[in-house]
Design an enzyme around this catalytic site. Sequence first.
Site, PDB file in Angstrom:
ATOM      1  N   SER A 163      -1.457  -3.133   3.891  1.00 44.36           N
ATOM      2  CA  SER A 163      -1.900  -3.348   5.267  1.00 44.36           C
ATOM      3  C   SER A 163      -3.054  -4.348   5.299  1.00 44.36           C
ATOM      4  O   SER A 163      -3.674  -4.640   4.275  1.00 44.36           O
ATOM      5  CB  SER A 163      -2.366  -2.028   5.906  1.00 44.36           C
ATOM      6  OG  SER A 163      -1.294  -1.145   6.119  1.00 44.36           O
ATOM      7  N   SER A 198       2.839  -3.205  12.774  1.00 45.27           N
ATOM      8  CA  SER A 198       1.970  -2.035  12.699  1.00 45.27           C
ATOM      9  C   SER A 198       1.071  -2.092  11.469  1.00 45.27           C
ATOM     10  O   SER A 198      -0.016  -1.504  11.453  1.00 45.27           O
ATOM     11  CB  SER A 198       2.806  -0.752  12.670  1.00 45.27           C
ATOM     12  OG  SER A 198       3.585  -0.672  11.487  1.00 45.27           O
ATOM     13  N   LYS A 211      -4.676  -3.291  13.018  1.00 46.55           N
ATOM     14  CA  LYS A 211      -5.539  -2.187  12.600  1.00 46.55           C
ATOM     15  C   LYS A 211      -7.009  -2.594  12.628  1.00 46.55           C
ATOM     16  O   LYS A 211      -7.350  -3.741  12.344  1.00 46.55           O
ATOM     17  CB  LYS A 211      -5.163  -1.727  11.191  1.00 46.55           C
ATOM     18  CG  LYS A 211      -3.709  -1.279  11.079  1.00 46.55           C
ATOM     19  CD  LYS A 211      -3.373  -0.708   9.728  1.00 46.55           C
ATOM     20  CE  LYS A 211      -1.938  -0.165   9.724  1.00 46.55           C
ATOM     21  NZ  LYS A 211      -1.625   0.638   8.563  1.00 46.55           N
ATOM     22  N   CYS A 244      -5.500   5.649   8.002  1.00 45.58           N
ATOM     23  CA  CYS A 244      -4.636   4.664   7.348  1.00 45.58           C
ATOM     24  C   CYS A 244      -4.896   4.743   5.855  1.00 45.58           C
ATOM     25  O   CYS A 244      -5.966   4.342   5.381  1.00 45.58           O
ATOM     26  CB  CYS A 244      -4.912   3.255   7.859  1.00 45.58           C
ATOM     27  SG  CYS A 244      -3.987   1.983   6.945  1.00 45.58           S
ATOM     28  N   ASN A 278      -3.477   3.067   3.456  1.00 40.64           N
ATOM     29  CA  ASN A 278      -3.533   1.764   2.805  1.00 40.64           C
ATOM     30  C   ASN A 278      -4.910   1.135   2.939  1.00 40.64           C
ATOM     31  O   ASN A 278      -5.511   0.688   1.952  1.00 40.64           O
ATOM     32  CB  ASN A 278      -2.458   0.841   3.381  1.00 40.64           C
ATOM     33  CG  ASN A 278      -1.122   1.014   2.701  1.00 40.64           C
ATOM     34  OD1 ASN A 278      -0.987   0.808   1.500  1.00 40.64           O
ATOM     35  ND2 ASN A 278      -0.116   1.417   3.457  1.00 40.64           N
ATOM     36  N   LYS A 335       4.801  10.979  11.827  1.00 37.52           N
ATOM     37  CA  LYS A 335       5.709   9.993  11.263  1.00 37.52           C
ATOM     38  C   LYS A 335       7.073  10.648  11.045  1.00 37.52           C
ATOM     39  O   LYS A 335       7.165  11.867  10.873  1.00 37.52           O
ATOM     40  CB  LYS A 335       5.188   9.467   9.920  1.00 37.52           C
ATOM     41  CG  LYS A 335       3.812   8.835   9.974  1.00 37.52           C
ATOM     42  CD  LYS A 335       3.772   7.618  10.872  1.00 37.52           C
ATOM     43  CE  LYS A 335       2.426   6.908  10.781  1.00 37.52           C
ATOM     44  NZ  LYS A 335       2.298   5.837  11.802  1.00 37.52           N
ATOM     45  N   SER A 363       6.956   3.506  11.219  1.00 38.44           N
ATOM     46  CA  SER A 363       5.558   3.374  11.606  1.00 38.44           C
ATOM     47  C   SER A 363       5.482   2.651  12.942  1.00 38.44           C
ATOM     48  O   SER A 363       5.934   1.507  13.059  1.00 38.44           O
ATOM     49  CB  SER A 363       4.770   2.598  10.550  1.00 38.44           C
ATOM     50  OG  SER A 363       3.439   2.361  10.973  1.00 38.44           O
ATOM     51  N   MET A 419       3.481   3.566   4.230  1.00 42.18           N
ATOM     52  CA  MET A 419       2.136   3.844   4.696  1.00 42.18           C
ATOM     53  C   MET A 419       1.428   4.730   3.681  1.00 42.18           C
ATOM     54  O   MET A 419       2.037   5.635   3.104  1.00 42.18           O
ATOM     55  CB  MET A 419       2.172   4.547   6.047  1.00 42.18           C
ATOM     56  CG  MET A 419       2.968   3.805   7.118  1.00 42.18           C
ATOM     57  SD  MET A 419       4.766   4.114   7.024  1.00 42.18           S
ATOM     58  CE  MET A 419       4.863   5.742   7.758  1.00 42.18           C
ATOM     59  N   GLY A 420       0.142   4.483   3.475  1.00 43.00           N
ATOM     60  CA  GLY A 420      -0.602   5.271   2.495  1.00 43.00           C
ATOM     61  C   GLY A 420      -0.665   6.738   2.858  1.00 43.00           C
ATOM     62  O   GLY A 420      -0.543   7.615   1.992  1.00 43.00           O
TER      63      GLY A 420
END
Length: 417
Positions: free
Chosen positions: A24, A71, A75, A114, A116, A296, A327, A336-337
């Site tokens: 990300s 997405s 961020k 988040c 990531n 999610k 996402s 996603m992390g």
Amino acid sequence: MTQSNTPFAPQISVPATYMRGGTSKGTFFKLSDLPERCQQPGEARDNFLMRVIGSPDPYGKQIDGLGNGSSSTSKTVILSKPDQAKSEKDSHDVNYLFGQVNIAKPMIDWGGNCGNLTAAVGACAINMGLVDADKVAASAKSGICEVRIWQQNISKTIIAHVPVYTDEQGQVQVQETGDFELDGVTFPAAEVKIEFIDPVDASSAMFPTGHLVDDFDVSGCGLDKDCVQATFINAGIPTIFMKAEDLGFNGTELQSDINGNQELLDKLETIRAKGGVAMGLFQDVSDAQKSQHIPKIAWVAPAQSYTASSGKVVDKDDIDLVVRAMSMGQLHHAMMGTAAVAIAAAATTQGTLVNQSAGNGSATQLSEVRFGHPSGTLLVGGKTELVDGRWQAKKVSMSRSARRIMVGQVFVPGDCF
């Protein structure tokens, strides 16, 4: 043509750092650098951050901001010194607040983390001077600065093991370059090991329905069945795991297979909304429109060979299972992390759908798994325990990388907030 005499507000500049974290990218701010009215939660802050990123954008490109129309890049992060008056934060180095900016709608979702960008928080905090200088200096001996992060959105502790080195002037610097390769990121960088400590609230259930596998009512969602199996888990981020075959998938889908099909996207969104109700996150499916960040929805299948989006062949013998996740209404280009945290917790809990897929259909005791995603593979580890009849995730770990892309001033019209 007569030139208008209507005055327009000039632009203002605010210090910012643009960073990649994991797969990300986001714009990072120090809380004290924000305009005064934006230093508190509320409409002014949201409007400012949306303008920075370039939202809402009906064209979906965020051309007039730092977002990139996905997405993974829409961020924002706000870092600050922890509030030492609160006992749970006394041992932390930095406070981390994450905002997921909606691309098309005027809204920011503050409801989750988040994972990531978490990989970039420790390094950014050191560079912003938020981590105690003596601690950073002392870390030079080991070459790793252990940054304890308070994740404000979810009230959780995360530990980032940030590589550091001493430069020619004797100053300790963050090591950003290296040979660690992360699928979904083109160039190698320094490895940052991340540990998510107790990723589930002690007062809440990791499996909110009380079951490792539920019979999930999907009537009216356009599937071949009205009821399918699902694992609902709240670890890292609330996530709905389903079998790929029940969705009509095989588990090796790429973005091009999903994101251009609006009928399919609508179907997945309906299922996500119903899953949110089943998990107790929403009172009604209509509430899902107010929170696209959580939960999610993801699907799993046993290990199989496929060609990743880069053209790289992922061999089934090199992975334990395949996972795909949505996402913000789109299939994620990697993983996603926070969803990776959910995968790790579910995979290491014997009997979940994720665990069964990793065991090729059978429940298996596992401490780590390597899963295949659209861009390649990722290794995650976890430790879950059954305590007084309830499953608890004690720790989840993974390796990511991060680096600064730009440090400077971001400009926005002075009347936008």
